[in-house]
Design a protein around this motif. Structure first.
Motif, short mmCIF file in Angstrom:
data_model
loop_
_atom_site.label_atom_id
_atom_site.label_comp_id
_atom_site.label_asym_id
_atom_site.label_seq_id
_atom_site.Cartn_x
_atom_site.Cartn_y
_atom_site.Cartn_z
N CYS A 19 23.26 56.67 25.70
CA CYS A 19 23.39 55.95 24.44
C CYS A 19 23.37 56.96 23.28
N PRO A 20 24.36 56.96 22.40
CA PRO A 20 24.41 57.95 21.32
C PRO A 20 23.36 57.69 20.24
N VAL A 21 22.71 56.55 20.28
CA VAL A 21 21.67 56.24 19.29
C VAL A 21 20.29 56.71 19.79
N CYS A 22 19.89 56.21 20.96
CA CYS A 22 18.51 56.48 21.43
C CYS A 22 18.47 57.46 22.60
N PHE A 23 19.63 57.80 23.17
CA PHE A 23 19.73 58.75 24.28
C PHE A 23 19.12 58.26 25.57
N ASN A 24 18.94 56.95 25.68
CA ASN A 24 18.60 56.35 26.95
C ASN A 24 19.88 56.27 27.79
N ILE A 25 19.74 56.05 29.08
CA ILE A 25 20.93 55.87 29.90
C ILE A 25 21.55 54.50 29.60
N THR A 26 22.85 54.43 29.78
CA THR A 26 23.55 53.16 29.58
C THR A 26 24.85 53.20 30.36
N LEU A 27 25.60 52.12 30.37
CA LEU A 27 26.90 52.13 31.02
C LEU A 27 27.82 53.08 30.28
N ALA A 28 28.65 53.81 31.02
CA ALA A 28 29.49 54.85 30.41
C ALA A 28 30.44 54.28 29.37
N ASP A 29 30.86 53.02 29.52
CA ASP A 29 31.86 52.49 28.60
C ASP A 29 31.26 51.72 27.42
N GLN A 30 29.93 51.78 27.28
CA GLN A 30 29.29 51.08 26.17
C GLN A 30 29.11 52.02 24.98
N SER A 31 29.30 51.50 23.76
CA SER A 31 29.14 52.35 22.59
C SER A 31 27.67 52.59 22.29
N GLN A 32 26.81 51.66 22.69
CA GLN A 32 25.35 51.89 22.60
C GLN A 32 24.68 51.07 23.69
N LEU A 84 16.69 45.46 33.24
CA LEU A 84 16.02 46.61 32.64
C LEU A 84 16.84 47.89 32.77
N LEU A 85 17.73 47.92 33.73
CA LEU A 85 18.52 49.13 33.97
C LEU A 85 20.01 48.80 33.91
N PRO A 86 20.86 49.79 33.57
CA PRO A 86 22.31 49.55 33.69
C PRO A 86 22.64 49.11 35.12
N GLU A 87 23.60 48.23 35.24
CA GLU A 87 23.88 47.58 36.53
C GLU A 87 24.04 48.56 37.70
N PRO A 88 24.83 49.65 37.57
CA PRO A 88 25.00 50.53 38.75
C PRO A 88 23.67 51.15 39.21
N LEU A 89 22.80 51.46 38.25
CA LEU A 89 21.52 52.06 38.59
C LEU A 89 20.59 51.00 39.20
N GLN A 90 20.66 49.81 38.65
CA GLN A 90 19.89 48.68 39.17
C GLN A 90 20.28 48.41 40.62
N ARG A 91 21.57 48.50 40.87
CA ARG A 91 22.09 48.22 42.20
C ARG A 91 21.58 49.25 43.20
N LEU A 92 21.61 50.51 42.80
CA LEU A 92 21.13 51.57 43.69
C LEU A 92 19.63 51.40 43.93
N THR A 93 18.90 51.06 42.86
CA THR A 93 17.45 50.84 42.99
C THR A 93 17.18 49.74 44.00
N GLN A 94 17.93 48.65 43.90
CA GLN A 94 17.72 47.54 44.83
C GLN A 94 18.08 47.91 46.26
N ARG A 138 27.33 58.21 39.10
CA ARG A 138 27.25 59.09 37.95
C ARG A 138 28.37 58.84 36.92
N ALA A 139 29.57 58.56 37.42
CA ALA A 139 30.69 58.33 36.51
C ALA A 139 30.48 57.08 35.67
N SER A 140 29.71 56.13 36.22
CA SER A 140 29.57 54.85 35.52
C SER A 140 28.41 54.83 34.53
#
Lengths: 201, 201
Positions: free
Chosen positions: A58-71, B3-13, A52-54
């Motif tokens: 995404c502030p543009v499309c609100f899809n999930i993304t890595l926590a440290d990415q700007s989009q 297709l998914l952020p790496e941590p989520l992809q990893r859990l999925t796998q 969850r922490a990672s």
């Protein structure tokens, strides 16, 4: 006396808390992990740790993304067509459409659908943010890909009304989708057909 | 691009490696854990950690037990009838019979069934140890509860032959069990009927 040794019982109960996993499947999974080669268990444990922490939004499309990415990767992908935006309820719907592999535009994740029964109104969703994106310009078509359910239809109609004043073409995925179903369970061929046959609304 | 952020992809796998869990169920579980309250994820991770080190095998009946126990809870339970022993293939079969709640004897876990195709012979199973238990005395009835499959039947016949010289009554679970099925998936009522209708062999 519990039926299983405590550590195994505990793992079984942890599995049972997941959706769609009943007591028998849970104990089957736990027994499998007990006998499986070590990486099966450790990789699952590692993947759970700090998930969850990672993960951020995404502030543009609100899809999930890595926590440290700007989009997210899709918003940041210059090869994708930003003039066409597919509006979905959940990140899993993005995954379903991406798996179909036929859409090269961008996304907007509403994070739900309008549902009076569950007390979810338009303000609980990312509809205002969608309007902001449209207002900012550059978007020519909005494909509404909410679920083919009452809630999804209501959400689609609401969005259509909200965007009526903007010079944007609004379409909805074709009714190849099984009514009452869930987008994320739809097979790829049906998704491809629904994309190809999308209609004005 | 995944297709998914790496941590989520990893859990999925990691989920996909479990039996009966395909790509869609795996991603559904991963997304659920992402949104679920924290204990769902941490409890699963904790339960996985050190599971194998904490689980051992009972030296009497070869069922699973805590690693630091000299025998399992069932073998150590003075209230259970040691004169009647139920012989099963796997620990999950013990669980299935215990869930039915009608058996008050003890168990013997073979850890498999005779299967020439898989290269599993009598010596790979705990049949000799069963014979030792019978030889030691005190056992009046052996209920053979191997699966109602070719392998289970072959194992049952082999055990019957091995124990022919001892003054022990050998029974087999009644054919209420669906042939070709798996004991661990059998519903409790069927298990109860099969226990009640067990027959001489």
């Amino acid at each position: 006396m519990p039926l299983l040794p405590e550590p195994l019982q505990r793992l079984t109960q942890a599995f049972e808390r997941l959706p769609g996993i009943g007591p028998k499947t849970a104990s089957r999974l736990a027994f499998y992990i007990l006998k499986a080669p070590d990486p099966v268990s450790t990789e699952l444990a590692e993947a759970l740790k700090g998930l969850r922490a990672s993960i951020g939004t995404c502030p543009v499309c609100f899809n999930i993304t890595l926590a440290d990415q700007s989009q997210c990767d899709i918003c940041g992908d210059a090869h994708r067509d930003g003039s066409i935006v597919c509006v979905v309820e959940d990140p899993m719907d993005v995954l379903a459409i991406e798996r179909a592999g036929a859409f090269q535009g961008k996304y907007h994740v509403l994070q739900g659908a309008i549902s009076p029964i569950e007390g979810i109104g338009p303000d609980d969703l990312r509809i205002r943010e969608l309007e902001e994106r449209v207002k900012a310009g550059g978007i020519q078509e909005i494909i509404i890909a909410t679920n083919p359910s009452m809630e999804g239809d209501a959400t689609a109609l609401y969005i259509k009304k909200q965007l009526a004043l903007y010079p944007v073409h609004i379409t909805r995925l074709a009714r190849g989708l099984p009514v009452g179903g869930d987008l994320e369970y739809t097979d790829q061929t049906t998704i491809l057909r629904a994309l190809a046959g999308r209609q004005d609304m």
